[in-house]
Write a protein that holds these residues in place. Structure first.
Motif, mmCIF file in Angstrom:
data_model
loop_
_atom_site.group_PDB
_atom_site.id
_atom_site.type_symbol
_atom_site.label_atom_id
_atom_site.label_comp_id
_atom_site.label_asym_id
_atom_site.label_seq_id
_atom_site.Cartn_x
_atom_site.Cartn_y
_atom_site.Cartn_z
ATOM 1 N N LEU A 221 -6.250 -32.705 -32.760
ATOM 2 C CA LEU A 221 -7.348 -32.472 -31.829
ATOM 3 C C LEU A 221 -7.005 -32.850 -30.402
ATOM 4 C CD1 LEU A 221 -10.228 -31.468 -31.567
ATOM 5 C CD2 LEU A 221 -11.024 -33.802 -32.028
ATOM 6 N N GLU A 222 -6.433 -34.022 -30.195
ATOM 7 C CA GLU A 222 -6.118 -34.444 -28.832
ATOM 8 C C GLU A 222 -5.077 -33.545 -28.183
ATOM 9 O OE1 GLU A 222 -7.671 -36.674 -26.966
ATOM 10 O OE2 GLU A 222 -9.056 -36.820 -28.658
ATOM 11 N N ASP A 223 -4.085 -33.119 -28.961
ATOM 12 C CA ASP A 223 -3.069 -32.204 -28.430
ATOM 13 C C ASP A 223 -3.691 -30.864 -28.046
ATOM 14 O OD1 ASP A 223 -0.207 -33.491 -29.007
ATOM 15 O OD2 ASP A 223 -1.502 -33.948 -30.696
ATOM 16 N N MET A 224 -4.576 -30.361 -28.895
ATOM 17 C CA MET A 224 -5.212 -29.077 -28.621
ATOM 18 C C MET A 224 -6.112 -29.159 -27.391
ATOM 19 S SD MET A 224 -6.033 -27.436 -32.379
ATOM 20 C CE MET A 224 -6.480 -28.931 -33.247
ATOM 21 N N LYS A 225 -6.859 -30.246 -27.266
ATOM 22 C CA LYS A 225 -7.729 -30.417 -26.097
ATOM 23 C C LYS A 225 -6.909 -30.432 -24.812
ATOM 24 C CE LYS A 225 -10.691 -33.764 -26.265
ATOM 25 N NZ LYS A 225 -11.248 -35.098 -26.584
ATOM 26 N N THR B 51 -5.546 -26.586 -19.728
ATOM 27 C CA THR B 51 -4.731 -25.796 -18.798
ATOM 28 C C THR B 51 -4.610 -24.351 -19.261
ATOM 29 O OG1 THR B 51 -3.442 -27.755 -18.205
ATOM 30 C CG2 THR B 51 -2.477 -25.611 -17.683
ATOM 31 N N PHE B 52 -4.460 -24.163 -20.546
ATOM 32 C CA PHE B 52 -4.240 -22.836 -21.104
ATOM 33 C C PHE B 52 -5.382 -21.876 -20.783
ATOM 34 C CE2 PHE B 52 -4.850 -19.787 -24.554
ATOM 35 C CZ PHE B 52 -3.609 -19.177 -24.598
ATOM 36 N N LEU B 53 -6.624 -22.333 -20.845
ATOM 37 C CA LEU B 53 -7.790 -21.460 -20.682
ATOM 38 C C LEU B 53 -8.157 -21.174 -19.218
ATOM 39 C CD1 LEU B 53 -10.031 -23.012 -23.480
ATOM 40 C CD2 LEU B 53 -8.816 -20.827 -23.578
ATOM 41 N N GLU B 54 -7.515 -21.846 -18.291
ATOM 42 C CA GLU B 54 -7.880 -21.700 -16.874
ATOM 43 C C GLU B 54 -7.796 -20.279 -16.334
ATOM 44 O OE1 GLU B 54 -5.659 -24.442 -14.545
ATOM 45 O OE2 GLU B 54 -6.913 -26.170 -15.100
ATOM 46 N N PRO B 55 -6.737 -19.502 -16.646
ATOM 47 C CA PRO B 55 -6.634 -18.165 -16.033
ATOM 48 C C PRO B 55 -7.821 -17.252 -16.323
ATOM 49 C CG PRO B 55 -4.540 -18.799 -17.018
ATOM 50 C CD PRO B 55 -5.551 -19.818 -17.454
ATOM 51 N N TRP B 56 -8.510 -17.465 -17.424
ATOM 52 C CA TRP B 56 -9.628 -16.606 -17.780
ATOM 53 C C TRP B 56 -10.989 -17.198 -17.404
ATOM 54 C CZ3 TRP B 56 -5.543 -17.750 -21.016
ATOM 55 C CH2 TRP B 56 -4.701 -16.685 -21.315
ATOM 56 N N PHE B 57 -11.100 -18.508 -17.446
ATOM 57 C CA PHE B 57 -12.423 -19.107 -17.375
ATOM 58 C C PHE B 57 -12.648 -20.091 -16.228
ATOM 59 C CE2 PHE B 57 -11.669 -18.227 -21.978
ATOM 60 C CZ PHE B 57 -12.637 -17.244 -22.134
ATOM 61 N N LYS B 58 -11.611 -20.465 -15.495
ATOM 62 C CA LYS B 58 -11.813 -21.416 -14.402
ATOM 63 C C LYS B 58 -12.360 -20.705 -13.177
ATOM 64 C CE LYS B 58 -9.565 -25.044 -11.703
ATOM 65 N NZ LYS B 58 -8.306 -25.788 -11.447
ATOM 66 N N ALA B 59 -13.411 -21.276 -12.582
ATOM 67 C CA ALA B 59 -14.027 -20.685 -11.396
ATOM 68 C C ALA B 59 -12.956 -20.408 -10.338
ATOM 69 C CB ALA B 59 -15.091 -21.626 -10.856
ATOM 70 N N PRO B 60 -13.018 -19.256 -9.671
ATOM 71 C CA PRO B 60 -14.121 -18.284 -9.684
ATOM 72 C C PRO B 60 -14.098 -17.316 -10.871
ATOM 73 C CG PRO B 60 -12.447 -17.528 -8.185
ATOM 74 C CD PRO B 60 -11.985 -18.882 -8.684
ATOM 75 N N ASN B 61 -13.092 -17.405 -11.733
ATOM 76 C CA ASN B 61 -13.077 -16.539 -12.909
ATOM 77 C C ASN B 61 -14.171 -16.945 -13.887
ATOM 78 O OD1 ASN B 61 -10.770 -15.246 -11.904
ATOM 79 N ND2 ASN B 61 -9.397 -16.690 -12.920
ATOM 80 N N LYS B 62 -14.710 -15.974 -14.576
ATOM 81 C CA LYS B 62 -15.763 -16.254 -15.548
ATOM 82 C C LYS B 62 -15.848 -15.074 -16.518
ATOM 83 C CE LYS B 62 -19.417 -14.225 -12.693
ATOM 84 N NZ LYS B 62 -20.725 -14.432 -12.035
ATOM 85 N N GLY B 63 -16.584 -15.276 -17.597
ATOM 86 C CA GLY B 63 -16.752 -14.177 -18.542
ATOM 87 C C GLY B 63 -17.523 -14.615 -19.765
ATOM 88 N N THR B 64 -17.989 -13.626 -20.511
ATOM 89 C CA THR B 64 -18.619 -13.913 -21.797
ATOM 90 C C THR B 64 -17.512 -14.066 -22.832
ATOM 91 O OG1 THR B 64 -18.852 -11.546 -22.257
ATOM 92 C CG2 THR B 64 -20.722 -12.667 -21.203
ATOM 93 N N PHE B 65 -17.764 -14.874 -23.843
ATOM 94 C CA PHE B 65 -16.695 -15.167 -24.790
ATOM 95 C C PHE B 65 -17.239 -15.519 -26.168
ATOM 96 C CE2 PHE B 65 -18.066 -19.329 -23.560
ATOM 97 C CZ PHE B 65 -17.756 -20.173 -24.632
ATOM 98 N N GLN B 66 -16.322 -15.470 -27.126
ATOM 99 C CA GLN B 66 -16.556 -16.017 -28.458
ATOM 100 C C GLN B 66 -15.268 -16.714 -28.889
ATOM 101 O OE1 GLN B 66 -17.092 -13.188 -31.622
ATOM 102 N NE2 GLN B 66 -15.392 -11.888 -30.971
ATOM 103 N N ILE B 67 -15.369 -17.547 -29.888
ATOM 104 C CA ILE B 67 -14.203 -18.233 -30.432
ATOM 105 C C ILE B 67 -14.061 -17.849 -31.895
ATOM 106 C CG2 ILE B 67 -13.163 -20.457 -30.993
ATOM 107 C CD1 ILE B 67 -14.664 -21.647 -28.616
ATOM 108 N N VAL B 68 -12.882 -17.362 -32.284
ATOM 109 C CA VAL B 68 -12.615 -17.073 -33.691
ATOM 110 C C VAL B 68 -11.564 -18.057 -34.184
ATOM 111 C CG1 VAL B 68 -13.292 -14.653 -33.616
ATOM 112 C CG2 VAL B 68 -10.938 -15.264 -33.092
ATOM 113 N N TYR B 69 -11.791 -18.592 -35.346
ATOM 114 C CA TYR B 69 -10.997 -19.703 -35.854
ATOM 115 C C TYR B 69 -10.528 -19.409 -37.281
ATOM 116 C CZ TYR B 69 -10.044 -24.508 -37.484
ATOM 117 O OH TYR B 69 -9.468 -25.636 -37.999
ATOM 118 N N LYS B 70 -9.263 -19.694 -37.537
ATOM 119 C CA LYS B 70 -8.757 -19.608 -38.903
ATOM 120 C C LYS B 70 -7.695 -20.679 -39.092
ATOM 121 C CE LYS B 70 -7.096 -16.512 -42.498
ATOM 122 N NZ LYS B 70 -8.260 -16.763 -43.355
ATOM 123 N N SER B 71 -7.716 -21.297 -40.255
ATOM 124 C CA SER B 71 -6.760 -22.345 -40.573
ATOM 125 C C SER B 71 -6.080 -22.031 -41.898
ATOM 126 C CB SER B 71 -7.479 -23.703 -40.661
ATOM 127 O OG SER B 71 -6.576 -24.718 -41.052
#
Length: 348
Positions: A169-173, A178-198
């Motif tokens: 968990l800590e590694d993923m957080k 940093t990983f999600l910034e190009p899509w979601f960090k202001a001024p970027n924005k968008g609608t989203f969903q999260i799909v998860y599989k383990s």
């Protein structure tokens, strides 16, 4: 018998040869031999025939890779020893030189696509080099969606993986911030969903991962909203053993959850329509996720929280809901295990 203590003896020569062979084997594939943190690539699920799946993957990826990036160019020029070299060098120097030549030669032969061990049954991971997995896979699906031309037999889903990290968990957080910034960090924005599989992992808590990732997206820009019907972006979380694979993709619903078997089917085909849907709207169709209930792995272990049609609207961040691949109802986190999920074909 040579004295082990003498320079150039059989013992020292044998050790050098062992090191040379070991390094050559390690570099033979042009990179890592198994899925690990720090890779980019394409995660592919298949229908019980991994060897055929790899063959299909190479064929498809090379076809579209050449189309987008041009044919691969190999500049491998192994240095040729001159006639005066070799005999004058002692054994140690000659072996050292040979190892260096093998390493240099292999590095120049690195391929765009290289299969590595995924760590799960019916799952293939193709490591990529020098390309953008999201762009390539989107291009493939877009072409297949338009032409309705089926190009694979055993490949089911093809998911681009933009990055991998340790599945704790800590590694993923830390990685996701940093990983999600190009899509979601202001001024970027968008609608989203999260799909998860383990798969083959029992120490990661599904709900904790989802909660943390959704929280990170919200912290990057408060205008990011959840949309389970037709989101602009889908955050893909695929955990295999101790590795977490992440990506953010577009047109996830339109392209049938990146399923190569489904994306080529006509939306007018009755088998593709929900009983309550007759207008071919693939995006709204997918949120009901009825197509996945025939899959024993998806339907049993990762049941999806499918919202009622009356609730399929863009929701504020405080009402964050996410998609668990193949789910039909919430599942207590205490029951989340991934060990059995890879033992059945993934048809979603």
């Amino acid at each position: 018998m040579a004295d082990p203590g003498q320079p150039g003896s059989g013992k020292r020569k044998g050790k050098a040869q062992y090191v040379q062979a070991k390094r050559a084997r390690r570099c033979d594939g042009g990179g890592p031999r198994q899925l690990e943190p720090g890779l980019q690539g394409i995660l592919i699920t298949c229908n019980m025939n991994e060897r055929k799946c790899v063959e299909e993957a190479y064929s498809l990826l090379n076809e579209y890779g050449d189309d987008m990036y041009g044919p691969e160019k190999f500049t491998d020029k192994d240095p040729q020893p001159s006639g005066s070299e070799g005999e004058d060098d002692d054994v140690e120097a000659a072996l050292k030189k040979e190892v260096g030549n093998i390493k240099a030669s292999t590095e120049m032969r690195l391929r765009r696509f290289q299969s590595v061990e995924s760590g799960a049954n019916n799952v293939v991971f193709i490591r990529t080099l020098g390309i953008e997995p999201e762009r390539l896979v989107h291009h493939i699906l877009q072409d297949m969606y338009k032409t309705r031309k089926k190009k694979t037999r055993v490949i089911l889903r093809m998911l681009p993986i933009a990055g991998t990290c340790k599945a704790f968990l800590e590694d993923m957080k830390k990685y996701a911030e940093t990983f999600l910034e190009p899509w979601f960090k202001a001024p970027n924005k968008g609608t989203f969903q999260i799909v998860y599989k383990s798969r083959n992992n029992s120490h990661v808590n599904r709900e904790e991962v989802i909660k943390e990732l959704a929280g990170i997206v919200g912290s990057l820009n408060s205008e990011n909203k959840v949309d389970l019907t037709n989101p602009q972006y889908t955050v893909v979380v695929e955990i295999i053993k101790a590795v977490c694979c992440l990506s953010v993709v577009k047109d996830y619903m339109l392209f049938r959850k990146y399923n190569l078997q489904e994306v080529v089917k006509s939306p007018k085909d009755p088998s593709q329509l929900h009983p309550k849907q007759g207008n071919g709207k693939e995006a709204k169709l997918e949120s009901d996720d009825k197509l996945n209930q025939s899959d024993p792995a998806e339907g049993r272990n990762n049941q999806q929280e499918a919202p009622d049609s009356s609730e399929e609207k863009t929701k504020p961040m405080t009402e964050t809901q996410v998609v668990h691949e193949g789910e039909t109802k919430p599942e207590p986190s205490s029951q989340v295990t991934g060990g059995s999920e890879s033992n059945a074909p993934d048809v979603s």
